[in-house]
Design an enzyme around this catalytic site. Structure first.
Site, mmCIF file in Angstrom:
data_model
loop_
_atom_site.group_PDB
_atom_site.id
_atom_site.type_symbol
_atom_site.label_atom_id
_atom_site.label_comp_id
_atom_site.label_asym_id
_atom_site.label_seq_id
_atom_site.Cartn_x
_atom_site.Cartn_y
_atom_site.Cartn_z
ATOM 1 N N TYR A 60 123.011 -90.946 -22.382
ATOM 2 C CA TYR A 60 123.718 -91.847 -23.315
ATOM 3 C C TYR A 60 125.229 -91.617 -23.262
ATOM 4 O O TYR A 60 126.012 -92.556 -23.367
ATOM 5 C CB TYR A 60 123.214 -91.633 -24.751
ATOM 6 C CG TYR A 60 121.816 -92.156 -24.986
ATOM 7 C CD1 TYR A 60 121.605 -93.503 -25.273
ATOM 8 C CD2 TYR A 60 120.713 -91.329 -24.912
ATOM 9 C CE1 TYR A 60 120.320 -93.992 -25.482
ATOM 10 C CE2 TYR A 60 119.427 -91.805 -25.116
ATOM 11 C CZ TYR A 60 119.235 -93.134 -25.394
ATOM 12 O OH TYR A 60 117.973 -93.626 -25.596
ATOM 13 N N ASP A 69 119.506 -88.119 -35.937
ATOM 14 C CA ASP A 69 119.358 -88.719 -34.618
ATOM 15 C C ASP A 69 119.849 -87.736 -33.566
ATOM 16 O O ASP A 69 120.703 -86.890 -33.863
ATOM 17 C CB ASP A 69 120.160 -90.034 -34.520
ATOM 18 C CG ASP A 69 119.676 -90.855 -33.334
ATOM 19 O OD1 ASP A 69 118.662 -91.560 -33.466
ATOM 20 O OD2 ASP A 69 120.292 -90.750 -32.249
ATOM 21 N N ARG A 125 109.085 -90.381 -34.957
ATOM 22 C CA ARG A 125 109.745 -91.496 -35.649
ATOM 23 C C ARG A 125 108.974 -91.952 -36.889
ATOM 24 O O ARG A 125 108.993 -93.135 -37.232
ATOM 25 C CB ARG A 125 109.963 -92.677 -34.695
ATOM 26 C CG ARG A 125 110.850 -92.387 -33.498
ATOM 27 C CD ARG A 125 112.310 -92.352 -33.919
ATOM 28 N NE ARG A 125 113.198 -92.465 -32.789
ATOM 29 C CZ ARG A 125 113.835 -93.582 -32.425
ATOM 30 N NH1 ARG A 125 113.689 -94.683 -33.114
ATOM 31 N NH2 ARG A 125 114.628 -93.576 -31.397
ATOM 32 N N ARG A 161 117.684 -98.053 -46.193
ATOM 33 C CA ARG A 161 118.551 -98.249 -45.019
ATOM 34 C C ARG A 161 119.595 -99.334 -45.313
ATOM 35 O O ARG A 161 120.743 -99.238 -44.877
ATOM 36 C CB ARG A 161 117.669 -98.621 -43.821
ATOM 37 C CG ARG A 161 118.381 -99.009 -42.550
ATOM 38 C CD ARG A 161 119.076 -97.837 -41.902
ATOM 39 N NE ARG A 161 119.817 -98.279 -40.729
ATOM 40 C CZ ARG A 161 121.013 -98.824 -40.773
ATOM 41 N NH1 ARG A 161 121.631 -99.004 -41.922
ATOM 42 N NH2 ARG A 161 121.626 -99.194 -39.672
ATOM 43 N N ARG A 201 111.628 -97.923 -39.567
ATOM 44 C CA ARG A 201 111.613 -99.333 -39.981
ATOM 45 C C ARG A 201 110.245 -99.929 -40.259
ATOM 46 O O ARG A 201 110.158 -101.006 -40.828
ATOM 47 C CB ARG A 201 112.336 -100.171 -38.920
ATOM 48 C CG ARG A 201 113.832 -99.957 -38.946
ATOM 49 C CD ARG A 201 114.474 -100.442 -37.679
ATOM 50 N NE ARG A 201 114.003 -99.642 -36.558
ATOM 51 C CZ ARG A 201 114.442 -99.760 -35.323
ATOM 52 N NH1 ARG A 201 115.338 -100.666 -35.023
ATOM 53 N NH2 ARG A 201 113.966 -98.984 -34.373
HETATM 54 O O1 CP3 Z 1 111.298 -89.906 -38.059
HETATM 55 C C1 CP3 Z 1 111.833 -89.276 -37.134
HETATM 56 O O2 CP3 Z 1 111.288 -89.066 -36.018
HETATM 57 C C2 CP3 Z 1 113.171 -88.608 -37.373
HETATM 58 C C3 CP3 Z 1 114.326 -89.338 -37.014
HETATM 59 C C4 CP3 Z 1 114.680 -89.678 -35.575
HETATM 60 C C5 CP3 Z 1 115.413 -90.853 -35.261
HETATM 61 N N1 CP3 Z 1 115.722 -90.823 -33.938
HETATM 62 C C6 CP3 Z 1 115.780 -91.890 -36.232
HETATM 63 C C7 CP3 Z 1 116.253 -93.207 -35.765
HETATM 64 C C8 CP3 Z 1 114.502 -88.974 -34.374
HETATM 65 C C9 CP3 Z 1 113.744 -87.680 -34.113
HETATM 66 C C10 CP3 Z 1 115.181 -89.710 -33.355
HETATM 67 C C11 CP3 Z 1 115.251 -89.256 -31.947
HETATM 68 C C12 CP3 Z 1 115.897 -90.106 -30.961
HETATM 69 N N2 CP3 Z 1 116.987 -90.916 -31.114
HETATM 70 C C13 CP3 Z 1 115.519 -90.152 -29.591
HETATM 71 C C14 CP3 Z 1 114.419 -89.336 -28.955
HETATM 72 C C15 CP3 Z 1 113.063 -89.848 -29.276
HETATM 73 C C16 CP3 Z 1 112.697 -91.160 -28.624
HETATM 74 O O3 CP3 Z 1 112.346 -92.073 -29.389
HETATM 75 O O4 CP3 Z 1 112.720 -91.261 -27.386
HETATM 76 C C17 CP3 Z 1 116.377 -91.051 -28.943
HETATM 77 C C18 CP3 Z 1 116.346 -91.426 -27.472
HETATM 78 C C19 CP3 Z 1 117.324 -91.529 -29.909
HETATM 79 C C20 CP3 Z 1 118.467 -92.439 -29.696
HETATM 80 C C21 CP3 Z 1 118.357 -93.674 -30.508
HETATM 81 N N3 CP3 Z 1 118.464 -93.728 -31.891
HETATM 82 C C22 CP3 Z 1 118.163 -94.989 -30.053
HETATM 83 C C23 CP3 Z 1 117.978 -95.379 -28.588
HETATM 84 C C24 CP3 Z 1 118.143 -95.819 -31.165
HETATM 85 C C25 CP3 Z 1 118.055 -97.336 -31.185
HETATM 86 C C26 CP3 Z 1 116.696 -97.806 -30.871
HETATM 87 C C27 CP3 Z 1 115.874 -97.872 -32.107
HETATM 88 O O5 CP3 Z 1 114.778 -97.302 -32.118
HETATM 89 O O6 CP3 Z 1 116.362 -98.505 -33.041
HETATM 90 C C28 CP3 Z 1 118.294 -95.016 -32.312
HETATM 91 C C29 CP3 Z 1 118.336 -95.456 -33.730
HETATM 92 C C30 CP3 Z 1 117.387 -94.813 -34.670
HETATM 93 N N4 CP3 Z 1 117.137 -93.467 -34.746
HETATM 94 C C31 CP3 Z 1 116.631 -95.460 -35.689
HETATM 95 C C32 CP3 Z 1 115.924 -94.470 -36.373
HETATM 96 C C33 CP3 Z 1 115.020 -94.640 -37.557
HETATM 97 C C34 CP3 Z 1 116.663 -96.958 -35.989
HETATM 98 C C35 CP3 Z 1 117.977 -97.356 -36.559
HETATM 99 C C36 CP3 Z 1 117.927 -98.009 -37.916
HETATM 100 O O7 CP3 Z 1 117.059 -97.726 -38.757
HETATM 101 O O8 CP3 Z 1 118.833 -98.818 -38.187
#
Ligand code: CP3
Length: 354
Positions: free
Chosen positions: A160, A85, A35, A48, A39
């Site tokens: 999910y 994602d 990640r 964003r 943010r």
């Molecule tokens: O920088 C990176 O790693 C690349 C991008 C990336 C994102 N999500 C961006 C993201 C990657 C590799 C993921 C993987 C992901 N997404 C996982 C597996 C890794 C982990 O953290 O366990 C999972 C379970 C998800 C599903 C997901 N996406 C959730 C549960 C959420 C909401 C919770 C949160 O962290 O906000 C997201 C949203 C998300 N994915 C964001 C980002 C940067 C935040 C949303 C935003 O910026 O508005």
């Protein structure tokens, strides 16, 4: 498609991340952070804010490319991870996905076992912007920076899809799997096929390694872990390698604890992403020596910083000095992480004299 040895699969590489992933010595470990785009970066928050929704953001190549490159520019990490994602896969299988600000993902929950038959084939049209992002990032990365693609593991993505949202213990998917084992197996099989196709296309478009995120592997009893985590990930890895024999694959079975050694052996992943709770001295002893270890600093110690962070980083560096190791966190970086602490982490690793 016939097995090919494209340039991004070249067996010998000068890039530190790929060198470590190939099990060759790098001295200091290469570093990237799960990640790492997100943010905690003001420049991420700024772009964003220009997108209507998070999914639109992921599907807009100019924005996703910029988000992928931001942490590389700022910190010089050894690898970039595609900005996208794991939930674009259910979206491309025809299940509606959205992200509510501050609340996480929302999907139309798959409560009816018959609905699984109604999912469509993985739509490469829907995913076209992701492949375009890969193409753009590839030509913009510095020559020493590796490029990682990814997908979610079937169990994590299915959790999910069944619940329609994130849940603390994945209870809806676990109950569904006990009640409707055949329907759940069909869902897992569809996700295995979709993941093989999706990762293969990412490799063909230009990523140099892929990571399979099984973020919720840790909640399952042993028999369910084998059925829903180990076997599906093993099938994905076999499927990708049947098309790309030299594909480099990292698996991240978060929370898999004592199952990790057999998971590593059975899946044949090049590297295992370790989570925060793993004891480094246990990992060294029980994970086969030819498996590269990735991880696994506590994301919370990176918020605390100071002496606690320095000691925790030193412990990991010391533990893995005799193994191929890629430095990372034990889970994703958190939005409240101070940038100065990330800078301190990178300095400590780069100046480490082992
Ligand atoms: O920088 C990176 O790693 C690349 C991008 C990336 C994102 N999500 C961006 C993201 C990657 C590799 C993921 C993987 C992901 N997404 C996982 C597996 C890794 C982990 O953290 O366990 C999972 C379970 C998800 C599903 C997901 N996406 C959730 C549960 C959420 C909401 C919770 C949160 O962290 O906000 C997201 C949203 C998300 N994915 C964001 C980002 C940067 C935040 C949303 C935003 O910026 O508005």
């Amino acid at each position: 498609m016939s097995p090919s040895l494209s340039t991004n699969e070249s067996p010998k590489s000068q890039k530190p991340f790929l060198t470590a992933l190939d099990g060759r010595s790098t001295g200091k470990p290469p570093i990237w952070l799960m990640r790492q785009a997100g943010r905690y970066l003001p420049e991420y928050r700024a772009i964003r804010a220009t997108a209507k929704s998070f999914l639109d953001f992921c599907y807009t190549p100019a924005l996703a490319t910029e988000a992928t490159l931001q942490p590389i520019r700022r910190f010089g990490f050894d690898a970039a991870i595609l900005f996208s994602d794991i939930l674009v896969v259910p979206d491309a299988l025809g299940q509606r996905v959205s992200f509510e600000t501050g609340e996480g993902p929302r999907l139309d929950a798959l409560t009816d076992p018959d609905a699984i038959k109604g999912l469509s084939e993985l739509s490469f049209d829907r995913l076209a912007p992701v492949f375009e992002t890969i193409d753009r990032v590839k030509s913009a990365l510095p020559p020493e920076t590796s490029f990682i693609g990814f997908c979610g593991a079937p169990w994590t993505v299915a959790s999910y899809m069944v619940a329609g949202r994130g849940t603390p213990d994945q209870a809806p998917a676990r109950i569904f799997a006990y009640q409707y084992p055949e329907a759940f197996q069909l869902l897992i099989d569809k996700l295995v096929e979709a993941s093989i196709a999706y990762l293969s296309r990412q490799i063909e478009t230009g990523v140099e390694a892929v990571q399979i995120f099984d973020s919720w592997a840790g909640v399952l009893p042993a028999a369910e872990f084998e059925k829903w985590c180990l076997l599906p990930v093993a099938k994905i890895i076999r499927g990708v390698r049947s098309r790309h024999p030299l594909a480099r694959i990292i698996a991240f079975p978060r929370g898999a604890a004592s199952h990790i050694p057999s998971f590593a052996l059975s899946t044949g992943a090049n590297a295992i992403g370790l989570d925060t709770a793993v004891d480094p001295s246990w990992a060294k002893k029980y994970i086969p020596p030819d498996v590269v270890l990735q991880g696994h600093l506590d994301p919370l110690v990176l918020i605390a910083g100071g002496a606690a962070q320095q000691a925790a980083v030193r412990e990991i560096l010391t533990a893995y000095r005799d193994r191929s190791h890629i430095f990372n966190l034990g889970h994703g970086i958190l939005p409240q992480t101070p940038i100065a602490h990330v800078e301190g982490l990178i300095r400590q690793i780069r100046y480490w004299e082992g």
